[in-house]
Design a protein around this motif. Structure first.
Motif, mmCIF file in Angstrom:
data_model
loop_
_atom_site.group_PDB
_atom_site.id
_atom_site.type_symbol
_atom_site.label_atom_id
_atom_site.label_comp_id
_atom_site.label_asym_id
_atom_site.label_seq_id
_atom_site.Cartn_x
_atom_site.Cartn_y
_atom_site.Cartn_z
ATOM 1 N N VAL A 51 -4.744 6.843 0.498
ATOM 2 C CA VAL A 51 -4.210 5.485 0.487
ATOM 3 C C VAL A 51 -4.421 4.901 -0.905
ATOM 4 O O VAL A 51 -5.518 4.989 -1.466
ATOM 5 N N THR A 65 0.836 -1.201 0.000
ATOM 6 C CA THR A 65 0.000 0.000 0.000
ATOM 7 C C THR A 65 0.869 1.248 0.000
ATOM 8 O O THR A 65 1.866 1.329 0.698
ATOM 9 N N ASN A 92 -3.933 1.530 -3.494
ATOM 10 C CA ASN A 92 -3.680 0.107 -3.694
ATOM 11 C C ASN A 92 -3.713 -0.201 -5.186
ATOM 12 O O ASN A 92 -4.498 0.403 -5.938
#
Length: 212
Positions: free
Chosen positions: A130, A113, A132
């Motif tokens: 964040v 991540t 991903n």
């Protein structure tokens, strides 16, 4: 461990943000619906005025229903916050990677991540995005190791802070066989205003297939 550290760091930053906005938040809690409606009308006037002052800038006042309690600030502060971003932009800083994924035999796999901190030009912490993604690799005899062939399944969201990130697109581009960049575009909502934004995130691969 990295996720725990990021949670603790984020909690600390959120505490600082909450403290910094406490006086405004307390005032907002005292505002009636009619008073908030009056504030919103003033905010609209400010945004219209700033559009004339900054004709090339792209920003939008959020709908009334999308305002958080922390967004109800005095008109002078509301204007100041917008001008700070219009003149200095939003700075996105990718945190140093602490986790790694190894795809020694090639193929596709989720990468560690990525954490991206957002700041206004005056150093005010706005929030953390964040990210991903899935990175695909294969063995390449020219480098005698793994190379990146693509970045897919990209998702991003706001982890903490007094802002919100909404992803609209993600595109990976090759710098070298083992160096790719991911460009994210979307809208960053902060202080009751939405700003179209874009930032890059680096992805690297070692010969052994370690992604970072």
């Amino acid at each position: 461990m990295k996720r725990i550290l990021n949670f603790l760091l984020g909690f600390g930053m959120l505490f600082v943000l909450t403290s910094a906005f406490s006086s405004n938040a307390s005032a907002a809690e005292l505002l009636t619906l009619d008073e908030k409606t009056q504030y919103y009308q003033e905010y609209q006037k400010i945004v219209d005025e700033l559009r004339e002052e900054y004709p090339d800038a792209d920003f939008t006042l959020l709908e009334f229903k999308d305002f958080g309690e922390q967004d109800w600030v005095e008109q002078a502060k509301f204007r100041e916050n917008i001008v700070t971003i219009l003149e200095g932009g939003i700075n996105f800083v990718v945190q140093e990677q602490q986790e790694f994924t190894t795809l020694s035999s090639g193929g596709a796999g989720p990468t560690p991540t990525k954490y991206v901190d957002a700041y206004s030009s005056n150093g005010t912490y706005l929030g953390q995005v964040v990210v991903n993604a899935t990175v695909t690799t294969k063995y390449d005899s020219s480098v005698k190791g793994q190379v990146i062939t693509g970045i897919t399944n990209v998702s991003s969201y706001t982890m903490h802070g007094l802002s919100h990130w909404s992803q609209s697109s993600a595109r990976g581009s090759k710098e070298t066989n083992q160096k790719w960049n991911l460009k994210l575009t979307g809208n960053f909502h902060t202080g009751g205003v939405s700003y179209p934004q874009a930032f890059d995130i680096p992805y690297r691969c070692t010969n052994s297939g370690t992604i970072y």
